[in-house]
Design an enzyme around this catalytic site. Structure first.
Site, short mmCIF file in Angstrom:
data_model
loop_
_atom_site.label_atom_id
_atom_site.label_comp_id
_atom_site.label_asym_id
_atom_site.label_seq_id
_atom_site.Cartn_x
_atom_site.Cartn_y
_atom_site.Cartn_z
N ALA A 1 38.75 38.33 42.74
CA ALA A 1 40.18 38.38 42.84
C ALA A 1 40.87 37.47 42.05
O ALA A 1 42.04 37.48 41.70
CB ALA A 1 40.86 37.81 44.38
N ASP B 1 33.74 39.77 46.16
CA ASP B 1 35.01 39.90 46.04
C ASP B 1 35.71 39.06 44.71
O ASP B 1 35.48 37.98 44.37
CB ASP B 1 35.52 39.05 47.45
CG ASP B 1 37.17 39.25 47.39
OD1 ASP B 1 37.85 39.52 46.50
OD2 ASP B 1 37.88 38.64 48.54
N TRP C 1 37.97 33.51 52.69
CA TRP C 1 39.42 33.91 52.97
C TRP C 1 39.66 34.05 54.35
O TRP C 1 39.04 35.09 54.81
CB TRP C 1 39.58 34.97 51.81
CG TRP C 1 40.92 35.63 52.09
CD1 TRP C 1 42.15 35.04 51.93
CD2 TRP C 1 41.29 37.09 52.14
NE1 TRP C 1 43.29 35.78 51.92
CE2 TRP C 1 42.81 37.19 51.79
CE3 TRP C 1 40.75 37.97 52.04
CZ2 TRP C 1 43.28 38.31 51.93
CZ3 TRP C 1 41.16 39.39 52.22
CH2 TRP C 1 42.65 39.49 52.00
#
Ligand code: LMR
Length: 394
Positions: free
Chosen positions: A210, A208, A127
């Site tokens: 998400a 992470d 990202w």
């Protein structure tokens, strides 16, 4: 003082969002920022969230401070949703955070306090905001090979080879599911190999998370992360509720830490809360209170799960139909990988010049690295989008 400052580099995704809003062309298509859209192109409030907000509005009789940890019941629910019973509760501590980015930031700052010389390893690509966010927290970063854009597959042997050079105490950033920007996820055997490597090299996994629920469903999407959590002595997880509860602007997330034992968990957690206090004092309450209401009410929870599953199936269907449309338009199997990837994103494998042409000549917005948001594809114009992509590849 400010006369010495140069303008900061623009965030590619946010800049594209602004550019799209200003584009007057009626047929423009937004495949940029990672926001779920329905068939009509709208990002609506989920049914269970709307119902919970009404309840909260009726029941809430104070807006006094909650505290740096945030909503404790929300944190407990996040722990159950993400980890199930993979880790004994005495080794687990959780605090609420302002979105997944807030969770990433406070965890990174806490890790930097614990080990100021640690290097954080992240996938190439990752990202675009990971490096700015993690370096702002003080961490040094280094990339490991992850993705082969020509075949649409994971470079797993190269990834392990690079990580073999990591030092004890280094941090390994992984995407829990629906890798952003590639949509290429580790399979369960690869998660197991990564867990073994982390134990052997004493690396601390930093996950992470998400897009829980956007890949293969709520249970399946946690499988790799739970395997890892059950295997390593220490780990941290940044959870975002932005996408799967569609509460983007309310900034809802959780920072989870797993320690060797209860005493070490308490010490690390005290630093997490002290980081929180020093940065924003306390997290915003509203969105987390709403998510907590959804997760603690069986009827609301069932409705949320059903709507989330509808969203997931829509993206899976779009993936298949879009890769079929690209096969027709390109008369090749070059884009077949899109059908098998997971979550909101895939990379088309175009140059940034080709991405510019797609935007300028066809009003189709993608991130410069050719990442597209699958949920932004208009179901009734897939052939048009596919033909435009093939046209700019000439
Ligand atoms: C994205 O990758 O598009 C989303 O996570 C939104 C963002 O903040 O970049």
């Amino acid at each position: 003082m400010f006369e010495t400052m140069q303008a900061a580099p623009k965030d590619k995704i946010l800049a594209l969002m602004a550019q799209y809003r200003e584009d007057p062309r009626p047929h423009k298509i937004d495949l940029g920022v990672g926001v779920y859209k329905d068939e009509a192109g709208d990002t609506t409030v989920m049914r269970a969230i709307r119902a919970a907000e009404k309840r909260l509005h009726e029941a809430q009789d104070t807006k006094t401070y909650v505290g740096p940890q945030g909503d404790k019941a929300f944190c407990d629910e996040m722990g159950r949703l993400v980890l199930g019973d993979a880790v004994p509760s005495e080794r687990l501590r959780i605090c609420q955070a302002p979105g997944g980015s807030g969770a990433l930031s406070i965890l990174a700052m806490m890790l930097h306090r614990a080990h100021p010389n640690a290097t954080l390893w992240l996938s190439d690509p990752s990202w675009p905001n990971h490096i700015p966010l993690l370096t702002t927290a003080g961490l040094k970063t280094q990339s490991y090979p992850y993705y082969d854009a020509t075949t649409g597959s994971i470079l797993f042997a190269e990834m392990l080879e690079a990580l073999n050079t990591a030092q004890p105490g280094d941090i390994l950033l992984l995407h829990g599911c629906c890798h952003n920007p590639t949509g290429a996820d580790l399979n369960i055997d690869q998660w197991k190999a990564v867990a073994d490597l982390c134990v052997e090299k004493q690396l601390v996994p930093f996950v992470d998370f998400a897009y829980l629920g956007f890949g293969d469903g709520l249970d399946h999407d946690t499988a790799g992360l739970r395997l890892l959590a059950g295997a390593v002595p220490e780990m941290v997880i940044a959870v975002s509720c932005s996408k799967n509860f569609a509460v983007y602007r309310d900034r809802v997330g959780a920072a989870i830490l797993i320690a060797r034992n209860s005493a070490e968990a308490d010490a690390a957690f005290s630093h997490l809360l002290s980081v929180t206090r020093s940065v924003y004092s306390m997290p915003p309450d509203h969105g987390a209170a709403v998510v907590r209401l959804v997760l603690t009410d069986p009827e609301l929870q069932a409705d949320w799960q059903q709507e989330l599953e509808e969203m997931r199936i829509r993206m899976e269907t779009l993936r298949r139909e879009f890769s079929d449309a690209l096969r027709r338009a390109s008369n090749s199997d070059r884009f077949d990988f899109i059908a098998g990837q997971k979550g909101m994103f895939s990379r088309l494998g175009l140059t940034s010049e080709q991405v510019d042409r797609l935007r300028e000549e066809h009003g189709i917005y993608a991130v410069a690295d050719s990442r597209i948001n699958i949920a932004g594809l208009p179901g009734d114009r897939l052939d048009d989008v596919a033909r435009a992509i093939v046209a700019i590849m000439d």
